[in-house]
Design a protein around this motif. Sequence first.
Motif, PDB file in Angstrom:
ATOM      1  N   GLY A 244     -32.746 -39.227  -0.084  1.00 19.16           N
ATOM      2  CA  GLY A 244     -33.893 -39.204  -0.989  1.00 19.16           C
ATOM      3  C   GLY A 244     -33.844 -38.046  -1.964  1.00 19.16           C
ATOM      4  N   ILE A 245     -33.373 -36.896  -1.500  1.00 21.32           N
ATOM      5  CA  ILE A 245     -33.246 -35.729  -2.381  1.00 21.32           C
ATOM      6  C   ILE A 245     -32.245 -36.005  -3.499  1.00 21.32           C
ATOM      7  CG2 ILE A 245     -32.477 -33.325  -2.492  1.00 21.32           C
ATOM      8  CD1 ILE A 245     -35.204 -33.691  -1.169  1.00 21.32           C
ATOM      9  N   ILE A 246     -31.138 -36.668  -3.154  1.00 22.13           N
ATOM     10  CA  ILE A 246     -30.139 -37.028  -4.168  1.00 22.13           C
ATOM     11  C   ILE A 246     -30.724 -38.017  -5.165  1.00 22.13           C
ATOM     12  CG2 ILE A 246     -27.925 -38.196  -4.552  1.00 22.13           C
ATOM     13  CD1 ILE A 246     -26.993 -37.028  -1.877  1.00 22.13           C
ATOM     14  N   GLU A 247     -31.460 -38.999  -4.657  1.00 26.03           N
ATOM     15  CA  GLU A 247     -32.075 -39.998  -5.538  1.00 26.03           C
ATOM     16  C   GLU A 247     -33.030 -39.321  -6.517  1.00 26.03           C
ATOM     17  OE1 GLU A 247     -34.237 -44.314  -5.083  1.00 26.03           O
ATOM     18  OE2 GLU A 247     -35.004 -42.661  -3.871  1.00 26.03           O
ATOM     19  N   VAL A 248     -33.857 -38.423  -6.027  1.00 27.56           N
ATOM     20  CA  VAL A 248     -34.805 -37.715  -6.891  1.00 27.56           C
ATOM     21  C   VAL A 248     -34.069 -36.930  -7.970  1.00 27.56           C
ATOM     22  CG1 VAL A 248     -36.487 -35.827  -6.976  1.00 27.56           C
ATOM     23  CG2 VAL A 248     -36.676 -37.571  -5.204  1.00 27.56           C
TER      24      VAL A 248
ATOM     25  N   VAL B  76     -40.950 -45.770   0.860  1.00 24.79           N
ATOM     26  CA  VAL B  76     -40.869 -45.911  -0.597  1.00 24.79           C
ATOM     27  C   VAL B  76     -40.276 -44.659  -1.228  1.00 24.79           C
ATOM     28  CG1 VAL B  76     -42.198 -46.275  -2.710  1.00 24.79           C
ATOM     29  CG2 VAL B  76     -42.807 -47.525  -0.629  1.00 24.79           C
ATOM     30  N   ASN B  77     -40.607 -43.514  -0.663  1.00 22.97           N
ATOM     31  CA  ASN B  77     -40.119 -42.225  -1.184  1.00 22.97           C
ATOM     32  C   ASN B  77     -39.343 -41.503  -0.082  1.00 22.97           C
ATOM     33  OD1 ASN B  77     -43.214 -42.468  -2.538  1.00 22.97           O
ATOM     34  ND2 ASN B  77     -41.522 -42.096  -3.943  1.00 22.97           N
ATOM     35  N   PRO B  78     -38.045 -41.812   0.051  1.00 23.70           N
ATOM     36  CA  PRO B  78     -37.265 -41.273   1.172  1.00 23.70           C
ATOM     37  C   PRO B  78     -37.183 -39.749   1.222  1.00 23.70           C
ATOM     38  CG  PRO B  78     -35.840 -42.342  -0.451  1.00 23.70           C
ATOM     39  CD  PRO B  78     -37.242 -42.706  -0.798  1.00 23.70           C
ATOM     40  N   GLU B  79     -37.386 -39.101   0.088  1.00 22.26           N
ATOM     41  CA  GLU B  79     -37.351 -37.634   0.090  1.00 22.26           C
ATOM     42  C   GLU B  79     -38.500 -37.035   0.911  1.00 22.26           C
ATOM     43  OE1 GLU B  79     -39.957 -38.718  -3.439  1.00 22.26           O
ATOM     44  OE2 GLU B  79     -38.162 -39.503  -2.462  1.00 22.26           O
TER      45      GLU B  79
ATOM     46  N   SER C 160     -31.060 -56.001 -13.776  1.00 24.87           N
ATOM     47  CA  SER C 160     -31.311 -56.183 -15.211  1.00 24.87           C
ATOM     48  C   SER C 160     -31.029 -54.881 -15.939  1.00 24.87           C
ATOM     49  CB  SER C 160     -32.776 -56.572 -15.427  1.00 24.87           C
ATOM     50  OG  SER C 160     -33.619 -55.536 -14.921  1.00 24.87           O
ATOM     51  N   ASN C 161     -30.900 -53.825 -15.159  1.00 26.48           N
ATOM     52  CA  ASN C 161     -30.639 -52.491 -15.674  1.00 26.48           C
ATOM     53  C   ASN C 161     -29.893 -51.708 -14.592  1.00 26.48           C
ATOM     54  OD1 ASN C 161     -33.250 -52.751 -14.242  1.00 26.48           O
ATOM     55  ND2 ASN C 161     -33.359 -50.545 -14.478  1.00 26.48           N
ATOM     56  N   LEU C 162     -29.324 -50.596 -14.980  1.00 26.84           N
ATOM     57  CA  LEU C 162     -28.629 -49.749 -14.023  1.00 26.84           C
ATOM     58  C   LEU C 162     -29.652 -48.889 -13.303  1.00 26.84           C
ATOM     59  CD1 LEU C 162     -25.865 -48.770 -12.936  1.00 26.84           C
ATOM     60  CD2 LEU C 162     -25.912 -47.020 -14.719  1.00 26.84           C
ATOM     61  N   LYS C 163     -29.604 -48.870 -11.976  1.00 31.48           N
ATOM     62  CA  LYS C 163     -30.572 -48.099 -11.208  1.00 31.48           C
ATOM     63  C   LYS C 163     -29.897 -47.373 -10.068  1.00 31.48           C
ATOM     64  CE  LYS C 163     -33.409 -49.876  -8.234  1.00 31.48           C
ATOM     65  NZ  LYS C 163     -32.894 -49.358  -6.939  1.00 31.48           N
ATOM     66  N   VAL C 164     -30.574 -46.326  -9.585  1.00 36.63           N
ATOM     67  CA  VAL C 164     -30.138 -45.604  -8.402  1.00 36.63           C
ATOM     68  C   VAL C 164     -31.061 -45.991  -7.250  1.00 36.63           C
ATOM     69  CG1 VAL C 164     -31.568 -43.578  -8.965  1.00 36.63           C
ATOM     70  CG2 VAL C 164     -29.599 -43.330  -7.442  1.00 36.63           C
ATOM     71  N   GLY C 165     -30.513 -46.079  -6.051  1.00 37.26           N
ATOM     72  CA  GLY C 165     -31.323 -46.454  -4.907  1.00 37.26           C
ATOM     73  C   GLY C 165     -30.789 -45.863  -3.622  1.00 37.26           C
ATOM     74  N   VAL C 166     -31.569 -46.021  -2.562  1.00 34.64           N
ATOM     75  CA  VAL C 166     -31.232 -45.503  -1.236  1.00 34.64           C
ATOM     76  C   VAL C 166     -31.396 -46.616  -0.213  1.00 34.64           C
ATOM     77  CG1 VAL C 166     -32.050 -43.988   0.618  1.00 34.64           C
ATOM     78  CG2 VAL C 166     -31.846 -43.108  -1.692  1.00 34.64           C
TER      79      VAL C 166
ATOM     80  N   LYS D  27     -33.088 -39.376 -10.700  1.00 33.39           N
ATOM     81  CA  LYS D  27     -34.123 -40.185 -11.353  1.00 33.39           C
ATOM     82  C   LYS D  27     -34.352 -39.780 -12.809  1.00 33.39           C
ATOM     83  CE  LYS D  27     -36.988 -41.651  -7.439  1.00 33.39           C
ATOM     84  NZ  LYS D  27     -38.316 -41.526  -6.783  1.00 33.39           N
ATOM     85  N   GLU D  28     -34.024 -38.531 -13.137  1.00 30.78           N
ATOM     86  CA  GLU D  28     -34.182 -38.098 -14.533  1.00 30.78           C
ATOM     87  C   GLU D  28     -33.164 -38.764 -15.453  1.00 30.78           C
ATOM     88  OE1 GLU D  28     -34.122 -33.888 -14.952  1.00 30.78           O
ATOM     89  OE2 GLU D  28     -35.418 -33.530 -13.202  1.00 30.78           O
ATOM     90  N   HIS D  29     -32.108 -39.299 -14.859  1.00 30.74           N
ATOM     91  CA  HIS D  29     -31.011 -39.851 -15.652  1.00 30.74           C
ATOM     92  C   HIS D  29     -30.808 -41.356 -15.441  1.00 30.74           C
ATOM     93  CE1 HIS D  29     -29.918 -35.620 -16.241  1.00 30.74           C
ATOM     94  NE2 HIS D  29     -30.093 -35.473 -14.940  1.00 30.74           N
ATOM     95  N   PHE D  30     -31.298 -41.879 -14.315  1.00 33.82           N
ATOM     96  CA  PHE D  30     -31.150 -43.304 -14.004  1.00 33.82           C
ATOM     97  C   PHE D  30     -32.501 -43.876 -13.589  1.00 33.82           C
ATOM     98  CE2 PHE D  30     -27.083 -41.298 -13.125  1.00 33.82           C
ATOM     99  CZ  PHE D  30     -26.162 -42.182 -13.683  1.00 33.82           C
TER     100      PHE D  30
END
Length: 267
Positions: free
Chosen positions: A152-156, A81-84, A115-121, A159-162
């Motif tokens: 995961g580090i990139i996703e984190v 769930v939390n790749p970082e 339904s919205n723009l999201k970031v994922g891994v 997360k402040e923006h997406f």
Amino acid sequence: MMLYKGNLFKMRTQLKDVITYELPIGDDLVDMNKLIGKKLTWTYQHQINCVHCGKKTKTSFFQGYCYKCFKSLPQTDSSIVNPELDESYLGISRDMEWAKENSLKPHYVYLAFSSNLKVGVTRESQIPTRWIDQGAVRAIKLAKTPNRHIAGIIEVALKEHFADKTNWRAMLKNEGEANVDLKVEKEKAAALLHPELQQYVCDEEEVYELNYPVQKYPTKINSLSFDKIETYEGELKGIKGQYLIFDDGKVMNIRKHNGYFVELKVD
């Protein structure tokens, strides 16, 4: 009438002009696209089997596992769930052989719109499966990393923006402004990264379009759960993500019911 009986497993998918779905039930593989417009009757047999060891379990953990497997398997670790949090790059894992084949393989960080723009891994081998399972209608690859931890580090960092979660109810209603320019959003995301992370931004610019087999989207949604009901009958109107959509607005999350033993009748 067709009759199927056995344990449910996550639907298998293929990216085509219209996404195709096959539902494993016991030993059968059911072509779900062909069942759209037909009346389906589901009967829960009050049995759940762990999708890993097959043991009967009263409660399903992490979408299909018994408690023992949930606490011990690498595929149910918190880093899924939390790749970082993945530490396999340090030689730390519940199962290093599994990690070598899964966590220590190339991963993509992506932007997707459901339904919205999201970031994922996701692991490289899970594209486009991951996008389909989330009900994304458009997606673009943002960065390619050598392992899960860096992704995961990139996703984190983003997360402040997406957003990093899918609003599943809005996704099933097909809501949201899908005309977001993913190429522009990718440029914005890349510019937000620390220079050490920008080296992983990939050059691929293809925007993937995903079309789901849905005759009619619901306006109101009620979630079906075999934990609460034994039998349900309804006309299948579509499939999106890992959800079946029925004519009365009820939806069934197949992934949530991994390992549930059911009977399916098709009129």
